[in-house]
Design a protein around this motif. Structure first.
Motif, PDB file in Angstrom:
ATOM      1  N   GLY A  20       2.177  15.599 -10.521  1.00  0.00           N
ATOM      2  CA  GLY A  20       2.957  15.792 -11.726  1.00  0.00           C
ATOM      3  C   GLY A  20       4.422  15.462 -11.552  1.00  0.00           C
ATOM      4  N   ARG A  21       4.767  14.731 -10.498  1.00  0.00           N
ATOM      5  CA  ARG A  21       6.151  14.326 -10.248  1.00  0.00           C
ATOM      6  C   ARG A  21       6.153  13.177  -9.258  1.00  0.00           C
ATOM      7  N   ARG A  22       7.296  12.495  -9.166  1.00  0.00           N
ATOM      8  CA  ARG A  22       7.421  11.340  -8.298  1.00  0.00           C
ATOM      9  C   ARG A  22       7.767  11.754  -6.869  1.00  0.00           C
ATOM     10  N   VAL A  23       7.331  10.925  -5.925  1.00  0.00           N
ATOM     11  CA  VAL A  23       7.697  11.101  -4.516  1.00  0.00           C
ATOM     12  C   VAL A  23       8.304   9.797  -4.014  1.00  0.00           C
ATOM     13  N   GLY A  24       8.875   9.838  -2.819  1.00  0.00           N
ATOM     14  CA  GLY A  24       9.468   8.648  -2.235  1.00  0.00           C
ATOM     15  C   GLY A  24       8.439   7.775  -1.529  1.00  0.00           C
ATOM     16  N   ASP A  76      10.498  13.218   0.570  1.00  0.00           N
ATOM     17  CA  ASP A  76      11.612  13.375  -0.357  1.00  0.00           C
ATOM     18  C   ASP A  76      11.162  13.076  -1.780  1.00  0.00           C
ATOM     19  N   THR A  77      12.047  13.341  -2.711  1.00  0.00           N
ATOM     20  CA  THR A  77      11.713  13.180  -4.121  1.00  0.00           C
ATOM     21  C   THR A  77      11.833  11.729  -4.575  1.00  0.00           C
ATOM     22  N   GLY A  78      11.008  11.350  -5.534  1.00  0.00           N
ATOM     23  CA  GLY A  78      11.058   9.996  -6.060  1.00  0.00           C
ATOM     24  C   GLY A  78      12.279   9.707  -6.908  1.00  0.00           C
ATOM     25  N   GLU A  79      12.995  10.755  -7.325  1.00  0.00           N
ATOM     26  CA  GLU A  79      14.198  10.542  -8.130  1.00  0.00           C
ATOM     27  C   GLU A  79      15.281   9.798  -7.363  1.00  0.00           C
ATOM     28  N   ARG A  80      15.150   9.713  -6.053  1.00  0.00           N
ATOM     29  CA  ARG A  80      16.101   8.943  -5.252  1.00  0.00           C
ATOM     30  C   ARG A  80      15.840   7.443  -5.317  1.00  0.00           C
ATOM     31  N   TYR A  81      14.724   7.050  -5.944  1.00  0.00           N
ATOM     32  CA  TYR A  81      14.313   5.650  -5.896  1.00  0.00           C
ATOM     33  C   TYR A  81      13.965   5.107  -7.285  1.00  0.00           C
ATOM     34  N   LEU A  82      14.596   5.651  -8.315  1.00  0.00           N
ATOM     35  CA  LEU A  82      14.263   5.233  -9.674  1.00  0.00           C
ATOM     36  C   LEU A  82      14.624   3.776  -9.927  1.00  0.00           C
ATOM     37  N   GLN A  83      15.696   3.308  -9.290  1.00  0.00           N
ATOM     38  CA  GLN A  83      16.135   1.932  -9.514  1.00  0.00           C
ATOM     39  C   GLN A  83      15.519   0.942  -8.523  1.00  0.00           C
ATOM     40  N   THR A  84      14.692   1.466  -7.615  1.00  0.00           N
ATOM     41  CA  THR A  84      14.083   0.588  -6.616  1.00  0.00           C
ATOM     42  C   THR A  84      12.566   0.757  -6.615  1.00  0.00           C
ATOM     43  N   TYR A  85      12.022   1.577  -5.732  1.00  0.00           N
ATOM     44  CA  TYR A  85      10.577   1.648  -5.544  1.00  0.00           C
ATOM     45  C   TYR A  85       9.818   2.117  -6.790  1.00  0.00           C
ATOM     46  N   HIS A  86      10.477   2.870  -7.669  1.00  0.00           N
ATOM     47  CA  HIS A  86       9.818   3.303  -8.909  1.00  0.00           C
ATOM     48  C   HIS A  86      10.150   2.405 -10.089  1.00  0.00           C
ATOM     49  N   GLU A 115       0.829  -1.204   0.000  1.00  0.00           N
ATOM     50  CA  GLU A 115       0.000   0.000   0.000  1.00  0.00           C
ATOM     51  C   GLU A 115       0.867   1.259   0.000  1.00  0.00           C
ATOM     52  N   SER A 116       2.007   1.225   0.692  1.00  0.00           N
ATOM     53  CA  SER A 116       2.927   2.371   0.668  1.00  0.00           C
ATOM     54  C   SER A 116       3.395   2.645  -0.750  1.00  0.00           C
ATOM     55  N   VAL A 117       3.799   1.583  -1.454  1.00  0.00           N
ATOM     56  CA  VAL A 117       4.286   1.734  -2.822  1.00  0.00           C
ATOM     57  C   VAL A 117       3.158   2.170  -3.752  1.00  0.00           C
ATOM     58  N   ALA A 118       1.973   1.590  -3.571  1.00  0.00           N
ATOM     59  CA  ALA A 118       0.826   1.956  -4.399  1.00  0.00           C
ATOM     60  C   ALA A 118       0.455   3.424  -4.221  1.00  0.00           C
ATOM     61  N   ALA A 119       0.452   3.900  -2.982  1.00  0.00           N
ATOM     62  CA  ALA A 119       0.107   5.300  -2.718  1.00  0.00           C
ATOM     63  C   ALA A 119       1.171   6.239  -3.267  1.00  0.00           C
ATOM     64  N   MET A 120       2.424   5.836  -3.160  1.00  0.00           N
ATOM     65  CA  MET A 120       3.519   6.606  -3.753  1.00  0.00           C
ATOM     66  C   MET A 120       3.280   6.798  -5.245  1.00  0.00           C
ATOM     67  N   ARG A 121       2.916   5.712  -5.931  1.00  0.00           N
ATOM     68  CA  ARG A 121       2.662   5.789  -7.373  1.00  0.00           C
ATOM     69  C   ARG A 121       1.427   6.640  -7.674  1.00  0.00           C
ATOM     70  N   ALA A 122       0.403   6.513  -6.855  1.00  0.00           N
ATOM     71  CA  ALA A 122      -0.849   7.227  -7.113  1.00  0.00           C
ATOM     72  C   ALA A 122      -0.688   8.735  -6.990  1.00  0.00           C
ATOM     73  N   LEU A 123       0.321   9.175  -6.258  1.00  0.00           N
ATOM     74  CA  LEU A 123       0.533  10.613  -6.112  1.00  0.00           C
ATOM     75  C   LEU A 123       1.112  11.248  -7.375  1.00  0.00           C
ATOM     76  N   THR A 124       1.761  10.458  -8.226  1.00  0.00           N
ATOM     77  CA  THR A 124       2.424  11.033  -9.403  1.00  0.00           C
ATOM     78  C   THR A 124       1.467  11.822 -10.288  1.00  0.00           C
ATOM     79  N   PRO A 125       0.309  11.271 -10.701  1.00  0.00           N
ATOM     80  CA  PRO A 125      -0.599  12.077 -11.535  1.00  0.00           C
ATOM     81  C   PRO A 125      -1.220  13.255 -10.783  1.00  0.00           C
ATOM     82  N   LEU A 126      -1.318  13.177  -9.468  1.00  0.00           N
ATOM     83  CA  LEU A 126      -1.871  14.294  -8.701  1.00  0.00           C
ATOM     84  C   LEU A 126      -0.900  15.463  -8.627  1.00  0.00           C
TER      85      LEU A 126
END
Length: 353
Positions: A282-286, A318-328, A269-280
């Protein structure tokens, strides 16, 4: 204190304070969720990713450095050592470079490559351990071996920040909420790694006599939820797999008595919510921001069911750019927790209000 030591100390404190004056406050984002808004419920995220080092931990690192300097624990040339899952180490490396001090981060081997590269960018180096629970002893030993200072965020986070005000995160939250429809939040939701942020906010709420309640969103595998229920500080747990929050042991900086509620959040659910925030946004979060959002949505739906109105406030850590190779990275996530598509559909449905 010798004249030379005093001169270096004054220069060090001045550099940190000058750096603070160069930094604007972080933004408050109103989440566009009309399904909740028409029922009188507003959700906000304070965007801590806009700090110079890209995360909430910039505040903690600044406070820890000032605390260590004013206690006489840091000297000119001292090696600074910290036990961290990554973000605190990035921020402490920044301040160590500012003062011209060597920095060593003791991090789990699973720490994201992006964070490791940022630590190196600021002139720090990493010492890797296999498990999160191994960081403490390794950091103490490195400090001893180098004649340096172990910052120990897990002990000092709750006392290094002035919880009564003085530009802390809680004071900033309430100032920025001043002109909103519900300026005093019904709930503030945060995660806990050290517990320093929850301690600062919880104490501030009581000091200012606000009716706001504090909820800590705790990831699966962390010990804090069980400790909050039982009060048994000897408890341990496997440890969180959401970087930056949750711990395998009860940390000294986690102040149980200022927290009104804890919500334990499954990793998917943490990962799903992280992804769901992107369209809201306009950028990735951690991923820790995703953990916060899951808890916010649970409380918001409870408020709607009970006919309550008000605001809920949490942190974009924090920004999702820190997790491009993992959670994203969908392939990485599948190897860790399987397919999170069903969890994401559930979160997206909840966001509709």
């Amino acid at each position: 204190m010798s004249t030379t030591t005093a001169h270096w100390l004054h220069q060090a404190v001045t550099r940190i304070e000058a750096d603070f004056c160069r930094s604007a406050d972080t933004h408050l984002i109103a989440l566009p969720l009309p399904g909740f808004a028409r029922h009188g419920i507003d959700l906000y995220l304070k965007d801590e990713s806009t700090h110079p080092t890209g995360s909430l931990k910039h505040r903690l690192a600044r406070s820890l450095f000032l605390y260590a300097l004013c206690n006489g624990w840091l000297q000119e040339g001292s090696t600074v050592v910290e036990a961290s899952s990554g973000s605190t180490a990035v921020s402490e490396a920044y301040f160590a470079r500012l003062l011209g001090l060597p920095f060593i981060a003791v991090v789990p081997r699973t720490t994201s490559q992006e964070k490791i590269e940022q630590i190196a960018f600021y002139g720090g180096r990493c010492h890797f351990v296999e498990k999160a629970g191994d960081v403490y002893a390794a950091a103490q030993q490195l400090a001893q071996d180098t004649g340096g200072h172990y910052m120990d965020q897990f002990t000092y986070a709750e006392r290094a920040t002035d919880w009564r005000g003085n530009n802390n995160i809680a004071q900033s939250m309430f100032e920025q909420m001043g002109r909103e429809r519900h300026p005093v939040p019904r709930w503030i939701v945060v995660g806990a790694g050290t517990g320093g942020t929850s301690a600062t906010i919880g104490r501030y709420l009581r000091y200012q006599c606000h009716e706001t309640r504090l909820c800590v969103a705790d990831p699966e595998g962390s010990v804090f939820g069980a400790y909050h229920r039982s009060g048994d500080a000897s408890l341990t747990a496997p440890g969180s797999r959401i970087e930056g929050i949750g711990r395998p042991r009860v940390e000294a900086s986690f102040v149980r008595s200022v927290i009104d509620r804890m919500i334990e959040v499954p990793n998917a659910e943490s990962v799903a919510a992280m992804r769901a925030l992107t369209p809201l946004l306009g950028r990735r979060v951690g991923p820790s921001t995703g953990t916060n959002l899951v808890a916010m949505l649970q409380i918001a739906h409870e408020m709607r069911t009970q006919g309550q109105t008000g605001s809920l406030l949490s942190l974009l850590c924090d920004t999702g750019e820190r997790y491009l190779q993992t959670y994203h990275d969908p392939a990485w996530v599948r190897t860790q927790w399987g397919d999170c598509a069903a969890a994401q559909t559930g979160i997206e449905t909840q966001l509709q209000g």
